[in-house]
Design a protein around this motif. Structure first.
Motif, PDB file in Angstrom:
ATOM      1  N   GLY A 155     -33.586  30.122  -8.700  1.00  0.00           N
ATOM      2  CA  GLY A 155     -34.487  30.437  -7.596  1.00  0.00           C
ATOM      3  C   GLY A 155     -35.902  30.662  -8.077  1.00  0.00           C
ATOM      4  N   PHE A 156     -36.833  30.643  -7.144  1.00  0.00           N
ATOM      5  CA  PHE A 156     -38.230  30.886  -7.487  1.00  0.00           C
ATOM      6  C   PHE A 156     -38.461  32.381  -7.705  1.00  0.00           C
ATOM      7  N   PRO A 157     -39.571  32.722  -8.368  1.00  0.00           N
ATOM      8  CA  PRO A 157     -39.852  34.141  -8.625  1.00  0.00           C
ATOM      9  C   PRO A 157     -39.810  34.978  -7.343  1.00  0.00           C
ATOM     10  N   ASN A 158     -39.281  36.176  -7.490  1.00  0.00           N
ATOM     11  CA  ASN A 158     -39.193  37.154  -6.395  1.00  0.00           C
ATOM     12  C   ASN A 158     -38.237  36.743  -5.272  1.00  0.00           C
ATOM     13  N   ALA A 159     -37.301  35.814  -5.572  1.00  0.00           N
ATOM     14  CA  ALA A 159     -36.269  35.489  -4.574  1.00  0.00           C
ATOM     15  C   ALA A 159     -35.224  36.594  -4.504  1.00  0.00           C
ATOM     16  N   GLY A 160     -35.271  37.510  -5.491  1.00  0.00           N
ATOM     17  CA  GLY A 160     -34.326  38.622  -5.506  1.00  0.00           C
ATOM     18  C   GLY A 160     -33.118  38.367  -6.382  1.00  0.00           C
ATOM     19  N   LYS A 161     -33.267  37.463  -7.366  1.00  0.00           N
ATOM     20  CA  LYS A 161     -32.127  37.115  -8.220  1.00  0.00           C
ATOM     21  C   LYS A 161     -31.658  38.304  -9.059  1.00  0.00           C
ATOM     22  N   SER A 162     -32.596  39.011  -9.663  1.00  0.00           N
ATOM     23  CA  SER A 162     -32.218  40.147 -10.513  1.00  0.00           C
ATOM     24  C   SER A 162     -31.545  41.243  -9.694  1.00  0.00           C
ATOM     25  N   SER A 163     -32.081  41.501  -8.492  1.00  0.00           N
ATOM     26  CA  SER A 163     -31.469  42.503  -7.615  1.00  0.00           C
ATOM     27  C   SER A 163     -30.075  42.059  -7.193  1.00  0.00           C
ATOM     28  N   LEU A 164     -29.909  40.761  -6.953  1.00  0.00           N
ATOM     29  CA  LEU A 164     -28.607  40.235  -6.553  1.00  0.00           C
ATOM     30  C   LEU A 164     -27.604  40.380  -7.691  1.00  0.00           C
ATOM     31  N   LEU A 165     -28.041  40.077  -8.909  1.00  0.00           N
ATOM     32  CA  LEU A 165     -27.143  40.210 -10.058  1.00  0.00           C
ATOM     33  C   LEU A 165     -26.688  41.660 -10.222  1.00  0.00           C
ATOM     34  N   MET A 280     -31.637  39.529   3.903  1.00  0.00           N
ATOM     35  CA  MET A 280     -31.261  39.487   5.316  1.00  0.00           C
ATOM     36  C   MET A 280     -31.517  40.810   6.035  1.00  0.00           C
ATOM     37  N   ASP A 281     -31.964  41.826   5.312  1.00  0.00           N
ATOM     38  CA  ASP A 281     -32.309  43.101   5.944  1.00  0.00           C
ATOM     39  C   ASP A 281     -33.720  43.091   6.527  1.00  0.00           C
ATOM     40  N   LEU A 282     -34.489  42.007   6.270  1.00  0.00           N
ATOM     41  CA  LEU A 282     -35.865  41.941   6.761  1.00  0.00           C
ATOM     42  C   LEU A 282     -35.910  41.581   8.252  1.00  0.00           C
ATOM     43  N   PRO A 283     -37.003  41.937   8.942  1.00  0.00           N
ATOM     44  CA  PRO A 283     -37.124  41.650  10.378  1.00  0.00           C
ATOM     45  C   PRO A 283     -37.000  40.159  10.683  1.00  0.00           C
ATOM     46  N   ASP A 284     -36.334  39.830  11.791  1.00  0.00           N
ATOM     47  CA  ASP A 284     -36.190  38.461  12.292  1.00  0.00           C
ATOM     48  C   ASP A 284     -35.397  37.557  11.348  1.00  0.00           C
ATOM     49  N   ALA A 285     -34.647  38.149  10.413  1.00  0.00           N
ATOM     50  CA  ALA A 285     -33.910  37.351   9.431  1.00  0.00           C
ATOM     51  C   ALA A 285     -32.835  36.487  10.084  1.00  0.00           C
ATOM     52  N   GLU A 286     -32.148  37.014  11.109  1.00  0.00           N
ATOM     53  CA  GLU A 286     -31.065  36.260  11.751  1.00  0.00           C
ATOM     54  C   GLU A 286     -31.585  34.973  12.394  1.00  0.00           C
ATOM     55  N   ASN A 287     -32.732  35.065  13.096  1.00  0.00           N
ATOM     56  CA  ASN A 287     -33.313  33.867  13.718  1.00  0.00           C
ATOM     57  C   ASN A 287     -33.726  32.849  12.659  1.00  0.00           C
ATOM     58  N   LYS A 288     -34.304  33.352  11.569  1.00  0.00           N
ATOM     59  CA  LYS A 288     -34.722  32.456  10.478  1.00  0.00           C
ATOM     60  C   LYS A 288     -33.507  31.785   9.821  1.00  0.00           C
ATOM     61  N   LEU A 289     -32.402  32.533   9.711  1.00  0.00           N
ATOM     62  CA  LEU A 289     -31.179  31.966   9.123  1.00  0.00           C
ATOM     63  C   LEU A 289     -30.626  30.853   9.997  1.00  0.00           C
ATOM     64  N   GLU A 290     -30.627  31.066  11.303  1.00  0.00           N
ATOM     65  CA  GLU A 290     -30.139  30.049  12.230  1.00  0.00           C
ATOM     66  C   GLU A 290     -30.982  28.774  12.114  1.00  0.00           C
ATOM     67  N   VAL A 322     -24.427  31.414   2.093  1.00  0.00           N
ATOM     68  CA  VAL A 322     -23.988  32.805   2.215  1.00  0.00           C
ATOM     69  C   VAL A 322     -25.189  33.729   2.427  1.00  0.00           C
ATOM     70  N   PRO A 323     -25.317  34.335   3.612  1.00  0.00           N
ATOM     71  CA  PRO A 323     -26.401  35.305   3.845  1.00  0.00           C
ATOM     72  C   PRO A 323     -26.059  36.650   3.204  1.00  0.00           C
ATOM     73  N   VAL A 324     -27.001  37.235   2.471  1.00  0.00           N
ATOM     74  CA  VAL A 324     -26.769  38.538   1.834  1.00  0.00           C
ATOM     75  C   VAL A 324     -28.039  39.378   1.879  1.00  0.00           C
ATOM     76  N   SER A 325     -27.854  40.639   1.577  1.00  0.00           N
ATOM     77  CA  SER A 325     -28.985  41.512   1.295  1.00  0.00           C
ATOM     78  C   SER A 325     -28.644  42.271   0.025  1.00  0.00           C
ATOM     79  N   ALA A 326     -29.315  41.902  -1.068  1.00  0.00           N
ATOM     80  CA  ALA A 326     -29.069  42.592  -2.330  1.00  0.00           C
ATOM     81  C   ALA A 326     -29.447  44.057  -2.224  1.00  0.00           C
ATOM     82  N   ALA A 327     -30.412  44.356  -1.352  1.00  0.00           N
ATOM     83  CA  ALA A 327     -30.901  45.734  -1.207  1.00  0.00           C
ATOM     84  C   ALA A 327     -29.874  46.636  -0.530  1.00  0.00           C
ATOM     85  N   THR A 328     -29.182  46.119   0.505  1.00  0.00           N
ATOM     86  CA  THR A 328     -28.239  46.954   1.256  1.00  0.00           C
ATOM     87  C   THR A 328     -26.782  46.684   0.901  1.00  0.00           C
ATOM     88  N   GLY A 329     -26.503  45.565   0.221  1.00  0.00           N
ATOM     89  CA  GLY A 329     -25.125  45.213  -0.123  1.00  0.00           C
ATOM     90  C   GLY A 329     -24.459  44.321   0.910  1.00  0.00           C
TER      91      GLY A 329
END
Length: 367
Positions: A155-165, A280-290, A322-329
């Motif tokens: 992934g590109f920088p700041n995609a949250g890879k380290s947090s996901l790991l 996916m914990d960010l605002p409007d994430a569900e609409n963006k995912l769709e 797979v939609p996830v939020s590394a921040a919330t689990g």
């Protein structure tokens, strides 16, 4: 989705990270009894590390996967001591472990020019052997590309890879708010209730132009080659590397990652891949995912939004999105299940291919 991915694999060819070959040293030359002449030794077979070589390249160039050295020359009146047979060299990529079928390690090729003897030539005929030569050593060998992990986070920088790991495993990578969060591969272990372990590598951050060795460039992409499968990670809200670079949506990020791999080594596109949509914990994430799912399902309908140099020739078909939020689990447990399922499916397929190879070899030797 899995069915579509199989079509993709057949079309573009599997990424090859292990290969079984049959090697045979040359037979020795005949001795000359009346003059006490000694036959030449048979040639040896060597595996030699070189640049710009892949296991798939070997498989395509030598479909029979058989390599034999030359026989030694017979002793003669003109040449009492027969000449040694010519050696055979099998050129392979750097980073290969050479083993026998039972797993015994014959050697490792860690740098260009490293070489491993895999089949000795037979001795030439001499007085003690009644001037009869011996056959060269023959056996199957395995070439294994040394993998750093089962899965590679891409992934590109700041995609949250380290947090996901961190959320997935027991790894504790250093996480910071600057572009190149990861400077070297960070390996984490996914632990399952039945004690199975899967290794996941957070690879150094990729940027546009990596195939031209920009940023971490080739160092990053070489690590990608050494993982069994790929785990694409994108920020659902998109990203912007710096104030002077354009903003990229999640869909555009996927296409760029796809394009960078394609330009570096198209073979990488045939690795099984999953897409993780993070934050996916960010605002409007569900609409963006769709919206992203629709774009991935019909990419040709949305490519007009991209510059020509960003459009991949061949699109990766993800086994799972797979939609996830590394921040919330959120979604992390589902992702762990999909990762395991994908690896087990490939392992089952590889076992069947190995069984078929052995059957072919047995049929060949019995004829």
């Amino acid at each position: 989705m899995v069915h579509l991915c199989r079509i993709c694999l057949r079309k573009y060819g599997n990424f090859v990270d292990n290969l079984r070959l049959y090697v045979r040293g040359g037979t020795g030359g005949m001795g000359l009894p009346r003059l006490g002449g000694q036959g030449g030794k048979g040639g040896n077979v060597w595996v030699v590390a070189t640049k710009n070589m892949t296991l798939k390249g070997i498989k395509d160039k030598y479909p029979q996967k058989r390599f034999a050295a030359d026989a030694g020359a017979n002793s003669s009146v003109r040449s009492i001591k027969g000449e040694k047979g010519k050696d055979r060299e099998i050129l392979v990529p750097v980073g290969i472990t050479v083993t026998t079928d039972d797993g015994s390690v014959l050697g490792e090729l860690n740098a260009e020019g490293d070489r491993v003897l895999v089949a000795k030539g037979g001795r030439g005929g001499v007085l003690s052997s009644a001037f009869l030569p011996s056959k060269g050593q023959s056996r199957p060998i395995r070439l294994d590309l040394k993998l750093i992990a089962d899965m590679g986070l891409l992934g590109f920088p700041n995609a949250g890879k380290s947090s996901l790991l961190t959320a997935l495993s027991n790894a504790t990578p250093e996480i910071a708010s600057y572009p190149f969060t990861t400077l070297r591969p960070q390996i984490g272990k996914l632990l399952y209730e039945d004690h199975m372990q899967i290794s996941v590598a957070d690879l150094p951050g990729l940027i546009e132009g990596a195939h031209m060795n920009k940023g971490m460039g080739h160092k990053f992409l070489k690590h990608v080659e050494r993982t069994k499968q790929l785990l694409f990670v994108v920020d659902i809200c998109g990203f912007q590397l710096a104030s002077k670079t354009p903003f990229r949506s999640a869909f555009e990020a996927v296409q760029l990652l796809n394009k960078e791999l394609e330009l570096y080594k198209e073979e990488l596109l045939s690795k099984p891949a999953l897409l993780v949509v993070n934050k996916m914990d960010l605002p409007d994430a569900e609409n963006k995912l769709e919206e992203l799912r629709e774009q991935l399902l019909n990419p040709l309908d949305f490519l007009h939004t991209l510059p020509d140099n960003m459009i991949p020739k061949n699109h990766i078909v993800f086994r799972h999105v797979v939609p996830v939020s590394a921040a919330t689990g959120f979604g992390v447990d589902s992702l762990k299940s999909f990762i395991r399922e994908s690896l087990e499916e490939e392992a089952s397929k590889a076992t069947e291919e190995m069984r078929q190879e052995r059957l072919q070899l047995l049929r060949g030797t019995s004829q």
